[in-house]
Enzyme design. Sequence first.
Site, PDB file in Angstrom:
ATOM      1  N   THR A   6      38.775  50.080  36.196  1.00  0.00           N
ATOM      2  CA  THR A   6      39.260  50.720  37.423  1.00  0.00           C
ATOM      3  C   THR A   6      40.420  49.956  38.056  1.00  0.00           C
ATOM      4  OG1 THR A   6      38.601  51.124  39.718  1.00  0.00           O
ATOM      5  CG2 THR A   6      37.321  49.484  38.560  1.00  0.00           C
ATOM      6  N   ASP A   7      41.232  50.676  38.801  1.00  0.00           N
ATOM      7  CA  ASP A   7      42.331  50.017  39.540  1.00  0.00           C
ATOM      8  C   ASP A   7      41.799  49.079  40.621  1.00  0.00           C
ATOM      9  OD1 ASP A   7      41.428  51.970  41.355  1.00  0.00           O
ATOM     10  OD2 ASP A   7      43.358  52.998  41.514  1.00  0.00           O
ATOM     11  N   GLU A   8      40.507  49.228  40.974  1.00  0.00           N
ATOM     12  CA  GLU A   8      39.961  48.407  42.062  1.00  0.00           C
ATOM     13  C   GLU A   8      39.897  46.920  41.697  1.00  0.00           C
ATOM     14  OE1 GLU A   8      36.765  49.896  44.313  1.00  0.00           O
ATOM     15  OE2 GLU A   8      37.405  51.975  44.094  1.00  0.00           O
ATOM     16  N   TYR A  43      31.253  46.226  43.885  1.00  0.00           N
ATOM     17  CA  TYR A  43      31.558  47.116  42.748  1.00  0.00           C
ATOM     18  C   TYR A  43      32.771  46.599  41.984  1.00  0.00           C
ATOM     19  CZ  TYR A  43      33.831  50.972  40.287  1.00  0.00           C
ATOM     20  OH  TYR A  43      34.474  51.723  39.343  1.00  0.00           O
ATOM     21  N   LYS A  48      33.091  45.158  38.092  1.00  0.00           N
ATOM     22  CA  LYS A  48      33.951  45.753  37.054  1.00  0.00           C
ATOM     23  C   LYS A  48      34.939  44.705  36.523  1.00  0.00           C
ATOM     24  CE  LYS A  48      34.098  49.468  35.759  1.00  0.00           C
ATOM     25  NZ  LYS A  48      33.361  50.114  34.649  1.00  0.00           N
TER      26      LYS A  48
END
Length: 346
Positions: free
Chosen positions: A126-128, A151, A155
């Site tokens: 994810t971009d997060e 989260y 990741k």
Amino acid sequence: MKNILVAGGAGFIGSNFVVYMLNKYPNYHLVVYDKLTYAGNLDNLLEVSDEPRYHFVKGDIGDAAAVEAAVRDYNVDTIVNFAAETHVDRSITNPDAFIQTNVYGTYVLLEAARRLGLERVNQVSTDEVYGHVPHGASSVETDPLAPRSPYAASKASGDLMALAFYTTYGLPVTITRGANNVGPYQYPEKAVPLFATNAIDHQPLPVYGDGRQMRDYQWVGDHCAAIDVVLHQGKMGEVYNVGTGQAMENLAMIEILLKALERPASLVRHVKDRPGHDRRYSLNVDKIKALGWEPRYTLVEAITMTAHWYRDNEWWWRKIKSGDYQVYYQAQYGERLREAAGEVME
Ligand code: NAD
Ligand code: DAU
């Protein structure tokens, strides 16, 4: 590549990916390996349930013996890992399962791939993991990771473990880092399906803070096509960002949804913000574009198509929104909405 184990294939993006691959490659077998948490749903796969090249195994990615058995039973050569706990708000209230699945579970899949000599693992990320980025900047694949929620941190850990397996053992690994997906079968805890289904029912839309946070809302089918490109052309040990490269404020996303659903702006309620809310994500997507991939849909098209899908598929989401979902909704939004209505005094 012929037999792909799709971990988390009963979730939102995984199920879209399975259908996409079965339709595109007439000789591929797709084995969904999924624990069926609250977010896993076999209704997402109904349209392929009679397809002989689709197989389903119920299992946890943290269960090494079960993972190995599935890989052996179906002669799997490739793993695509979508399996994860995925909702930022739930990671704030209860991070435990996020560590278990997104960190330990990812390790178990990598270790199975190493022991059994698989051709490739693609870790769906994810971009997060880059953290939020200021206006004018966008994240490239070599940027340092700076996750800010439990989260995102879980990741990022999965990504680092995957890269470590590439470096240490030469495991053939690629990583895709996607921006926000929208489209069919997204669990209505995420903003777009939550707002769409609330709007359909003339219910308030709980917007965190000022609603000016920015996200790249890409069409899920475009994300699936990008993962397909990386599976066939991505270089081992490499990371590929996936998104449109554009972003919009949440209030703009809501305006598009409300227009598509013919509902008034008066449904918007500004509620207490998410703790540590990332203000803006923005991906540089030049690297995946260099492999020949382009998104087909703009953000406006993706959000509009999603609104229409929820309008036309109440059979899918009404079942979900009754039952346990109501408990979650009350815990997450009950007080926030009462506060926004001026019913709770500080
Ligand atoms: P989702 O929550 O809709 O689905 C997750 C799936 O994983 C469910 O079917 C669930 O049952 C399964 N699962 C959870 N824990 C498991 C376990 N221990 N063992 C086996 N299966 C398990 O998620 P999604 O939105 O489809 O996201 C899929 C992947 O893409 C995730 O890795 C997520 O981090 C990543 N991602 C999502 C987005 C997005 O906007 N949704 C964007 C970028 C990246
Ligand atoms: O960026 C990719 C990520 O996108 C994925 O890795 C995650 O799995 C996925 O959940 C998603 O994370 P976000 O936190 O960006 O998505 P969410 O749909 O929860 O929220 C989108 C934006 O809307 C965000 O700025 C928070 C805001 N929001 C969300 C909810 C649920 C609200 O204003 N109100 C809400 O009720």
